[in-house]
Structures are given as structure tokens and as C-alpha cells.
Design a protein around this motif. Structure first.
Motif, mmCIF file in Angstrom:
data_model
loop_
_atom_site.group_PDB
_atom_site.id
_atom_site.type_symbol
_atom_site.label_atom_id
_atom_site.label_comp_id
_atom_site.label_asym_id
_atom_site.label_seq_id
_atom_site.Cartn_x
_atom_site.Cartn_y
_atom_site.Cartn_z
ATOM 1 N N ARG A 41 -9.727 -7.904 6.409
ATOM 2 C CA ARG A 41 -10.301 -7.428 5.144
ATOM 3 C C ARG A 41 -10.578 -8.594 4.213
ATOM 4 N NH1 ARG A 41 -6.264 -4.994 3.291
ATOM 5 N NH2 ARG A 41 -6.586 -2.926 4.200
ATOM 6 N N ALA A 42 -9.660 -9.548 4.146
ATOM 7 C CA ALA A 42 -9.844 -10.700 3.264
ATOM 8 C C ALA A 42 -11.093 -11.498 3.648
ATOM 9 C CB ALA A 42 -8.602 -11.587 3.308
ATOM 10 N N VAL A 43 -11.301 -11.692 4.950
ATOM 11 C CA VAL A 43 -12.488 -12.428 5.404
ATOM 12 C C VAL A 43 -13.759 -11.643 5.075
ATOM 13 C CG1 VAL A 43 -13.681 -13.347 7.424
ATOM 14 C CG2 VAL A 43 -11.212 -13.642 7.198
ATOM 15 N N MET A 44 -13.716 -10.321 5.241
ATOM 16 C CA MET A 44 -14.888 -9.511 4.921
ATOM 17 C C MET A 44 -15.172 -9.528 3.419
ATOM 18 S SD MET A 44 -14.981 -6.272 7.568
ATOM 19 C CE MET A 44 -13.368 -5.597 7.155
ATOM 20 N N PHE A 45 -14.138 -9.581 2.605
ATOM 21 C CA PHE A 45 -14.335 -9.756 1.160
ATOM 22 C C PHE A 45 -15.087 -11.051 0.881
ATOM 23 C CE2 PHE A 45 -10.845 -6.700 -0.073
ATOM 24 C CZ PHE A 45 -11.618 -5.956 -0.936
ATOM 25 N N LEU A 46 -14.696 -12.113 1.568
ATOM 26 C CA LEU A 46 -15.348 -13.412 1.387
ATOM 27 C C LEU A 46 -16.814 -13.348 1.817
ATOM 28 C CD1 LEU A 46 -15.141 -16.420 0.702
ATOM 29 C CD2 LEU A 46 -14.351 -16.819 3.038
ATOM 30 N N ILE A 47 -17.081 -12.675 2.939
ATOM 31 C CA ILE A 47 -18.457 -12.544 3.424
ATOM 32 C C ILE A 47 -19.302 -11.754 2.433
ATOM 33 C CG2 ILE A 47 -19.905 -11.553 5.237
ATOM 34 C CD1 ILE A 47 -17.630 -12.119 7.209
ATOM 35 N N LEU A 48 -18.761 -10.634 1.940
ATOM 36 C CA LEU A 48 -19.502 -9.819 0.980
ATOM 37 C C LEU A 48 -19.757 -10.596 -0.310
ATOM 38 C CD1 LEU A 48 -20.706 -7.075 0.158
ATOM 39 C CD2 LEU A 48 -18.430 -6.403 -0.644
ATOM 40 N N SER A 49 -18.773 -11.351 -0.760
ATOM 41 C CA SER A 49 -18.943 -12.152 -1.978
ATOM 42 C C SER A 49 -20.024 -13.206 -1.784
ATOM 43 C CB SER A 49 -17.616 -12.825 -2.353
ATOM 44 O OG SER A 49 -16.604 -11.869 -2.588
ATOM 45 N N THR A 50 -20.023 -13.855 -0.616
ATOM 46 C CA THR A 50 -21.035 -14.872 -0.324
ATOM 47 C C THR A 50 -22.434 -14.264 -0.304
ATOM 48 O OG1 THR A 50 -19.427 -16.107 1.005
ATOM 49 C CG2 THR A 50 -21.767 -16.621 1.332
ATOM 50 N N ASP A 82 -16.343 -0.622 -1.746
ATOM 51 C CA ASP A 82 -15.619 0.625 -1.515
ATOM 52 C C ASP A 82 -15.142 0.712 -0.069
ATOM 53 O OD1 ASP A 82 -14.731 3.348 -2.121
ATOM 54 O OD2 ASP A 82 -16.403 3.986 -0.872
ATOM 55 N N ALA A 83 -15.990 0.321 0.882
ATOM 56 C CA ALA A 83 -15.604 0.359 2.296
ATOM 57 C C ALA A 83 -14.451 -0.596 2.578
ATOM 58 C CB ALA A 83 -16.811 0.013 3.168
ATOM 59 N N LEU A 84 -14.479 -1.781 1.971
ATOM 60 C CA LEU A 84 -13.417 -2.757 2.215
ATOM 61 C C LEU A 84 -12.095 -2.320 1.587
ATOM 62 C CD1 LEU A 84 -15.279 -6.157 1.785
ATOM 63 C CD2 LEU A 84 -14.787 -4.870 3.867
ATOM 64 N N LEU A 85 -12.159 -1.687 0.430
ATOM 65 C CA LEU A 85 -10.937 -1.203 -0.198
ATOM 66 C C LEU A 85 -10.287 -0.102 0.636
ATOM 67 C CD1 LEU A 85 -12.040 -1.047 -3.951
ATOM 68 C CD2 LEU A 85 -10.463 -2.682 -2.900
ATOM 69 N N ARG A 86 -11.079 0.629 1.409
ATOM 70 C CA ARG A 86 -10.559 1.722 2.222
ATOM 71 C C ARG A 86 -10.329 1.323 3.676
ATOM 72 N NH1 ARG A 86 -14.754 6.308 0.040
ATOM 73 N NH2 ARG A 86 -13.457 7.762 1.192
ATOM 74 N N VAL A 154 -5.041 4.026 6.351
ATOM 75 C CA VAL A 154 -4.579 3.137 5.284
ATOM 76 C C VAL A 154 -3.096 3.388 5.061
ATOM 77 C CG1 VAL A 154 -6.792 2.886 4.118
ATOM 78 C CG2 VAL A 154 -5.361 4.861 3.618
ATOM 79 N N LYS A 155 -2.431 2.446 4.402
ATOM 80 C CA LYS A 155 -0.994 2.582 4.165
ATOM 81 C C LYS A 155 -0.672 3.786 3.291
ATOM 82 C CE LYS A 155 0.053 -2.349 4.640
ATOM 83 N NZ LYS A 155 0.629 -3.554 3.970
ATOM 84 N N ASP A 156 -1.554 4.078 2.372
ATOM 85 C CA ASP A 156 -1.355 5.179 1.442
ATOM 86 C C ASP A 156 -2.658 5.966 1.347
ATOM 87 O OD1 ASP A 156 -0.927 6.894 -0.707
ATOM 88 O OD2 ASP A 156 0.297 5.441 -1.792
ATOM 89 N N ASP A 157 -2.572 7.297 1.487
ATOM 90 C CA ASP A 157 -3.779 8.128 1.422
ATOM 91 C C ASP A 157 -4.498 7.998 0.089
ATOM 92 O OD1 ASP A 157 -3.412 9.055 3.975
ATOM 93 O OD2 ASP A 157 -2.362 10.887 3.381
ATOM 94 N N SER A 158 -3.770 7.601 -0.956
ATOM 95 C CA SER A 158 -4.404 7.456 -2.266
ATOM 96 C C SER A 158 -5.410 6.306 -2.274
ATOM 97 C CB SER A 158 -3.344 7.226 -3.342
ATOM 98 O OG SER A 158 -2.625 6.026 -3.104
ATOM 99 N N TYR A 159 -5.313 5.384 -1.292
ATOM 100 C CA TYR A 159 -6.263 4.285 -1.212
ATOM 101 C C TYR A 159 -7.607 4.743 -0.638
ATOM 102 C CZ TYR A 159 -2.283 1.147 -1.962
ATOM 103 O OH TYR A 159 -1.198 0.509 -2.472
ATOM 104 N N VAL A 161 -9.933 6.731 -1.256
ATOM 105 C CA VAL A 161 -10.609 7.507 -2.299
ATOM 106 C C VAL A 161 -11.866 6.754 -2.703
ATOM 107 C CG1 VAL A 161 -10.418 8.475 -4.622
ATOM 108 C CG2 VAL A 161 -8.433 8.471 -3.123
ATOM 109 N N ASP A 162 -12.946 7.490 -2.943
ATOM 110 C CA ASP A 162 -14.202 6.854 -3.325
ATOM 111 C C ASP A 162 -14.019 6.001 -4.574
ATOM 112 O OD1 ASP A 162 -17.290 7.039 -2.734
ATOM 113 O OD2 ASP A 162 -17.048 7.087 -4.906
ATOM 114 N N LEU A 163 -14.677 4.846 -4.586
ATOM 115 C CA LEU A 163 -14.518 3.902 -5.689
ATOM 116 C C LEU A 163 -14.918 4.504 -7.030
ATOM 117 C CD1 LEU A 163 -13.831 1.028 -6.585
ATOM 118 C CD2 LEU A 163 -16.175 0.373 -6.027
#
Length: 226
Positions: A41-50, A82-86, A154-159, A161-163
Motif C-alpha cells: 500500500r505504501a508503494v502504491m501511495f507513492l506511485i499515485l502521488s507521483t 479511496d481504493a488504497l485506504l481500503r 481490512v483489519k477493521d470493517d470501519s476502514y 468505507v467510501d472516502l
């Protein structure tokens, strides 16, 4: 003069080759990090940011109109972020999540198709954005989803959730804001702990800036010395 020509065809082939190489490299990375969704997820965050920074650069350089950038930012935040957060939660094709993601990709495609300042002049840039960004990044995301259904949660179902709903809950509910603050503090404290354990210089800087962290490290050192 036709937009399509032999040099353009060569560029398209090279773009597909580049996408293939990117997918191959990404697959190798995923093989090594198969059971570490946080790192993926961290690497995908970096790719999306780039990719987002590159899109801002295209607008600043006069290649795209501002409306294309704004639509792209909405798609990157409400779709990609939103996809990366979930992640790594899996969703059915008929779910709202999947339909929303596909719709945003289509809208972003049309935004760039009609949002180029000069389509004929910048067609190579458009094709690069189309293949490597708009439709390439979802391919990388799909590849990153775990093969084992037991890991597609995900670790918690509350995560999961749509952004947009998360933002509304934070704006309208004080309890959600407190929970978010607690989660952010916990995440920040874990990162500080990891930094202090990996570098003595970082430990000195963190202890100087955070008395709470300094006390926690002292208690931890005292516990190990017993």
C-alpha cells in the motif's frame, strides 16, 4: 494531415512495451512482498502521488486545461486514494465501489481526451497518460490484491468505507473525529518508534522533541534491563 502515422505507431508500441516492463517489475515486487499489504500500500501511495504530481506538471506546463486537472484530482482522490485506504479489501464487480471506480476512469479518460490544449500536438503525451496512468494504475492495483480470499480483508470493517462517507462522518460527528485523532496519534507514534529503533541519531532527535516518547523509551529500556 492525419494524426496517425508510422512514428506514432512506434510510440504506441514502445508505450505498450513500457507498460509490460512496469507490470513485470511490479509482479516481481509483489512476489517478494506477498504477505505485507502495508508495504505494498505504501508503494502504491507513492506511485499515485507521483502520477498526480505529473498531472499537475502537465497543467502547469500548458499541456492540459485546468478542468482536466480538477477532474483528474477528483478521480485520484475519490477513486485512487479511496481504493488504497481500503486495500486489500476485495469488492464484487457489481458493488458500488467497482462501478464508481470504472465510472471515474471513463470520466478521466474523456477529460484528458477533450482537455488537451492541442490534441494533435500532444497526442503522444495523451497516449502515455492513458496507458501508464489512467488505465495502467488500476492494473497494478488489481495485481496487488491478495490471491488468498482470507487476506482480502481490512483489519477493521470501519476502514472499508467510501472516502466521501468518511469525510461526511468526520465533519458531522465529534466521536468520529476523536477516533480519527486517536488513530492518527497511534500511527505517528508507531512510526516514531520504528525510526528510533533503526537509528541512534533519530532516537536522540525524537527524544529531544517528544518528552512522552523519551519516557516511553526509558520504560522500555528499564524493562529490558530487568
Amino acid at each position: 494531415e492525419s494524426v496517425f502515422s508510422l512514428p506514432l505507431l512506434v510510440v504506441v508500441v514502445l508505450l505498450f512495451v513500457g507498460l509490460g516492463v512496469l507490470i513485470w517489475l511490479w509482479g516481481g515486487f509483489l512476489d517478494r512482498q506477498e504477505h505485507d499489504p502495508a508495504r505494498v500500500r505504501a508503494v502504491m501511495f507513492l506511485i499515485l502521488s507521483t502520477a498526480t504530481i505529473a498531472e499537475v506538471g502537465l497543467c502547469a506546463g500548458g499541456v492540459t486545461h485546468k478542468v482536466a486537472l480538477w477532474i483528474s484530482l477528483v478521480a485520484n482522490i475519490w477513486g485512487g486514494l479511496d481504493a488504497l485506504l481500503r486495500f486489500p479489501a476485495a469488492h464484487d464487480l457489481e458493488s458500488f465501489f467497482s462501478v464508481k471506480q470504472f465510472a471515474l476512469l471513463v470520466v478521466k479518460t474523456f477529460a484528458y481526451a477533450f482537455g488537451m490544449v492541442s490534441f494533435r500536438k500532444n497526442i503522444v503525451i495523451f497516449l502515455a497518460v492513458l496507458l501508464l496512468n489512467i488505465w495502467g494504475l488500476p492494473v497494478l492495483y488489481t495485481m496487488a490484491l491478495p490471491m488468498d480470499p482470507a487476506e482480502q480483508v481490512v483489519k477493521d470493517d470501519s476502514y472499508d468505507v467510501d472516502l466521501a462517507l468518511r469525510v461526511w462522518q468526520l465533519a458531522s460527528c465529534s466521536y468520529e473525529r476523536r477516533q480519527c485523532l486517536v488513530s492518527c496519534k497511534g500511527w505517528w507514534y508507531r512510526r516514531l518508534t520504528m525510526a528510533s529503533e533503526s537509528s541512534s541519531l533519530a532516537r536522540l532527535a525524537i527524544c529531544a522533541a517528544s518528552p512522552e516518547h523519551r519516557r516511553a523509551l526509558k520504560r522500555s529500556a528499564g524493562g529490558r534491563s530487568v
